[in-house]
Scaffold this active site. Structure first.
Site, PDB file in Angstrom:
ATOM      1  N   GLU A  93     -17.238 -51.837 -48.688  1.00 47.30           N
ATOM      2  CA  GLU A  93     -18.248 -52.840 -48.360  1.00 47.30           C
ATOM      3  C   GLU A  93     -19.285 -52.307 -47.017  1.00 47.30           C
ATOM      4  OE1 GLU A  93     -17.531 -57.048 -50.189  1.00 47.30           O
ATOM      5  OE2 GLU A  93     -16.343 -56.709 -48.150  1.00 47.30           O
ATOM      6  N   CYS A 106     -23.703 -51.743 -41.028  1.00 46.02           N
ATOM      7  CA  CYS A 106     -22.542 -51.580 -40.676  1.00 46.02           C
ATOM      8  C   CYS A 106     -21.735 -50.784 -41.588  1.00 46.02           C
ATOM      9  CB  CYS A 106     -21.936 -53.061 -40.566  1.00 46.02           C
ATOM     10  SG  CYS A 106     -20.431 -53.188 -40.250  1.00 46.02           S
ATOM     11  N   CYS A 113      -6.794 -50.588 -43.632  1.00 45.33           N
ATOM     12  CA  CYS A 113      -6.688 -50.385 -42.493  1.00 45.33           C
ATOM     13  C   CYS A 113      -5.091 -50.509 -42.114  1.00 45.33           C
ATOM     14  CB  CYS A 113      -7.534 -51.169 -41.436  1.00 45.33           C
ATOM     15  SG  CYS A 113      -7.217 -50.679 -39.552  1.00 45.33           S
ATOM     16  N   CYS A 117      -4.164 -55.669 -36.985  1.00 47.58           N
ATOM     17  CA  CYS A 117      -4.540 -56.548 -36.359  1.00 47.58           C
ATOM     18  C   CYS A 117      -4.455 -57.944 -37.024  1.00 47.58           C
ATOM     19  CB  CYS A 117      -6.097 -56.715 -35.616  1.00 47.58           C
ATOM     20  SG  CYS A 117      -6.304 -54.883 -34.830  1.00 47.58           S
ATOM     21  N   CYS A 120      -7.373 -59.919 -38.744  1.00 45.50           N
ATOM     22  CA  CYS A 120      -8.409 -59.110 -39.354  1.00 45.50           C
ATOM     23  C   CYS A 120      -8.012 -59.141 -40.939  1.00 45.50           C
ATOM     24  CB  CYS A 120      -8.365 -57.672 -38.988  1.00 45.50           C
ATOM     25  SG  CYS A 120      -9.583 -56.675 -39.931  1.00 45.50           S
ATOM     26  N   ASN A 223     -10.337 -57.589 -26.972  1.00 44.92           N
ATOM     27  CA  ASN A 223      -9.776 -58.831 -27.899  1.00 44.92           C
ATOM     28  C   ASN A 223      -8.913 -59.771 -26.956  1.00 44.92           C
ATOM     29  OD1 ASN A 223     -11.242 -58.020 -29.903  1.00 44.92           O
ATOM     30  ND2 ASN A 223      -9.788 -57.395 -31.024  1.00 44.92           N
ATOM     31  N   CYS A 342     -18.231 -59.849 -39.186  1.00 44.31           N
ATOM     32  CA  CYS A 342     -16.934 -58.850 -38.595  1.00 44.31           C
ATOM     33  C   CYS A 342     -15.823 -59.366 -39.150  1.00 44.31           C
ATOM     34  CB  CYS A 342     -17.103 -58.974 -37.320  1.00 44.31           C
ATOM     35  SG  CYS A 342     -18.078 -57.788 -36.545  1.00 44.31           S
TER      36      CYS A 342
HETATM   37  N1  SAH Z   1     -11.286 -50.651 -36.569  1.00 47.60           N
HETATM   38  C1  SAH Z   1     -12.496 -50.948 -35.714  1.00 47.60           C
HETATM   39  C2  SAH Z   1     -13.776 -51.246 -36.516  1.00 47.60           C
HETATM   40  C3  SAH Z   1     -13.594 -52.346 -37.569  1.00 47.60           C
HETATM   41  S1  SAH Z   1     -13.525 -54.130 -37.015  1.00 47.60           S
HETATM   42  C4  SAH Z   1     -12.070 -51.943 -34.647  1.00 47.60           C
HETATM   43  O1  SAH Z   1     -10.805 -52.624 -34.742  1.00 47.60           O
HETATM   44  O2  SAH Z   1     -12.671 -51.797 -33.559  1.00 47.60           O
HETATM   45  C5  SAH Z   1     -14.755 -54.509 -36.033  1.00 47.60           C
HETATM   46  C6  SAH Z   1     -14.824 -55.632 -35.156  1.00 47.60           C
HETATM   47  O3  SAH Z   1     -14.406 -56.715 -35.899  1.00 47.60           O
HETATM   48  C7  SAH Z   1     -13.576 -55.404 -34.094  1.00 47.60           C
HETATM   49  O4  SAH Z   1     -14.035 -55.688 -32.940  1.00 47.60           O
HETATM   50  C8  SAH Z   1     -12.479 -56.478 -34.570  1.00 47.60           C
HETATM   51  O5  SAH Z   1     -11.774 -56.938 -33.505  1.00 47.60           O
HETATM   52  C9  SAH Z   1     -13.392 -57.588 -35.185  1.00 47.60           C
HETATM   53  N2  SAH Z   1     -12.840 -58.472 -36.223  1.00 47.60           N
HETATM   54  C10 SAH Z   1     -12.086 -58.071 -37.136  1.00 47.60           C
HETATM   55  N3  SAH Z   1     -11.521 -59.344 -37.731  1.00 47.60           N
HETATM   56  C11 SAH Z   1     -12.516 -60.193 -37.325  1.00 47.60           C
HETATM   57  C12 SAH Z   1     -12.587 -61.763 -37.625  1.00 47.60           C
HETATM   58  N4  SAH Z   1     -11.977 -62.204 -38.450  1.00 47.60           N
HETATM   59  N5  SAH Z   1     -13.571 -62.322 -36.884  1.00 47.60           N
HETATM   60  C13 SAH Z   1     -14.391 -61.717 -36.059  1.00 47.60           C
HETATM   61  N6  SAH Z   1     -14.141 -60.391 -35.681  1.00 47.60           N
HETATM   62  C14 SAH Z   1     -13.069 -59.710 -36.174  1.00 47.60           C
HETATM   63 FE1  SF4 Z   2      -8.176 -52.330 -38.432  1.00 44.12          FE
HETATM   64 FE2  SF4 Z   2      -9.111 -54.657 -38.528  1.00 44.12          FE
HETATM   65 FE3  SF4 Z   2      -7.725 -53.882 -36.425  1.00 44.12          FE
HETATM   66 FE4  SF4 Z   2     -10.232 -52.937 -36.790  1.00 44.12          FE
HETATM   67  S1  SF4 Z   2      -9.768 -55.116 -36.370  1.00 44.12           S
HETATM   68  S2  SF4 Z   2      -8.538 -51.849 -36.373  1.00 44.12           S
HETATM   69  S3  SF4 Z   2     -10.278 -52.819 -39.001  1.00 44.12           S
HETATM   70  S4  SF4 Z   2      -6.970 -54.074 -38.460  1.00 44.12           S
END
Ligand code: SAH
Ligand code: SF4
Length: 358
Positions: A93, A106, A113, A117, A120, A223, A342
């Protein structure tokens, strides 16, 4: 149609490829102009490229690596989420975000991935595969064609914040940045491109040492205000310690005007307390002009284990950072009604009934 996709080539590679084919070098510039400036829909539209060359390109290269499956437009803020099918059937996406006076795209860099995290949605099934450079670049070209080429529709900003960890797909991401910033190709401004990483130390180091990696903006998903909380929500922190990450970020040779963005997902009751804000401010310490903080209230998804913080706590968190003279912005999510915010993007199953809808 073949396996070669010209958007896998940076300018030098495109030129070499054209020369290898026995064509005049200026053909590379012609082709590049049609792809990146005029953003045409097919090889047939490249009218000043000779018929023979067009025929060769049509038979031996693929025009686009992505097929649009569906899109959804937010009724709240006009952002548009696109679902693409890749040649192997995987899906990714991208999100188009119109903001006052400019448009941001974006983009995704991986299917899934591996980083894991806990908050996520993208990482739920782990990593499926890296995207090719063409698959990254085509997100930009296809969306621009879709929304239109008029100046007010122009995508000026690109954020690598979709699916995947950009620095874990280092080579393809690097080449996509070369393509986006090359004046002879997409010609976007370096300052308007942001790579967001979860903070893999050796990859960040490598990017800054790499003379061929054009300098763009860096965003790091911090974070958490301390090692304990970070380890709990981001397991990669066990090996990429917060202390080492901050040391590295404080020592990177960032150009003036390229402040590092610290992203901070606010999770209710986990890292959104006033004491966390004070700790974060102390973690940033003296070097505050080097950073800006981007607060992202958690975006829930089905079965998520965390909750969205209360608005008043988000505002309080920001205020505390301001008291320390730290630049802090809240990213009230775009496209929440279409699950485009995000962390909400994830591989989708497609069945033959999925329709294009608006
Ligand atoms: N992998 C990279 C870029 C993609 S994630 C990274 O982690 O930076 C982009 C942003 O979305 C990151 O800052 C991550 O912490 C945030 N993110 C992930 N899951 C989220 C969620 N459910 N709600 C809000 N932000 C989220
Ligand atoms: Fe991967 Fe999601 Fe963590 Fe970004 S926030 S590194 S996309 S697991």
């Amino acid at each position: 149609m073949g396996n070669i996709n010209l958007k896998n080539f940076n300018y030098k590679e495109l030129k070499n490829w054209v020369i290898e084919k026995g064509w005049k070098p200026f053909r590379a510039d012609q082709i590049a102009k049609w792809i990146y400036t005029k953003k045409v829909n097919s090889y047939d539209e490249m009218t000043d490229v000779s018929k023979d060359i067009r025929k060769y390109l049509k038979e031996n290269t693929e025009f686009s690596s992505l097929e649009l499956v569906s899109y959804e437009k937010s009724n709240i803020d006009g952002s548009i989420k696109f679902l693409w099918k890749l040649k192997d059937g995987n899906t990714i996406e991208s999100v188009f975000i119109p903001e006052n006076g400019h448009n941001t795209l974006c983009i995704s860099t991986q299917v899934g991935c591996a980083v894991g995290c806990k908050f996520c949605f993208t990482t739920k099934d782990g990593l499926i595969r890296n995207l090719t450079t063409a698959e990254i670049v085509d997100q930009y070209l296809q969306v621009q064609r879709f929304v239109g080429l008029e100046p007010k529709k122009r995508i000026s900003n690109i954020v690598y914040m979709g699916m995947g960890e950009p620095l874990a797909n280092y080579e393809n991401v690097k080449k996509s940045v070369q393509i986006f910033t090359d004046k002879k190709l997409a010609g976007l401004s370096n300052r308007k491109i942001t790579i967001s990483s979860s903070g893999i130390l050796h990859q960040i180091r490598k990017m800054y040492e790499d003379k061929e990696f054009p300098q763009v903006r860096l965003a790091v998903s911090l974070n958490a205000p301390d090692q304990k909380i970070r380890e709990e929500i981001m397991p990669i922190s066990q090996t990429n310690k917060l202390e080492d990450l901050m040391k590295l970020l404080n020592s990177l040779p960032v150009k003036p005007g390229y402040r590092i963005m610290l992203e901070y997902v606010l999770l209710k009751g986990i890292n959104d307390r006033p004491s966390d804000a004070h700790k974060l401010a102390r973690l940033i310490g003296k070097n505050k002009k080097r950073f800006k903080v981007n607060l992202i209230p958690f975006n829930p998804y089905p079965d998520s284990i965390y909750e969205r913080p209360d608005e008043k706590d988000v505002l309080k968190f920001q205020k505390i950072l301001w008291q320390y003279d730290i630049g802090a912005f809240i990213r009230w999510s775009k496209g929440q009604d279409i699950s485009a915010a995000c962390g909400q993007l994830r591989k989708k199953e497609i069945n033959s009934f999925v329709k294009i809808h608006s």
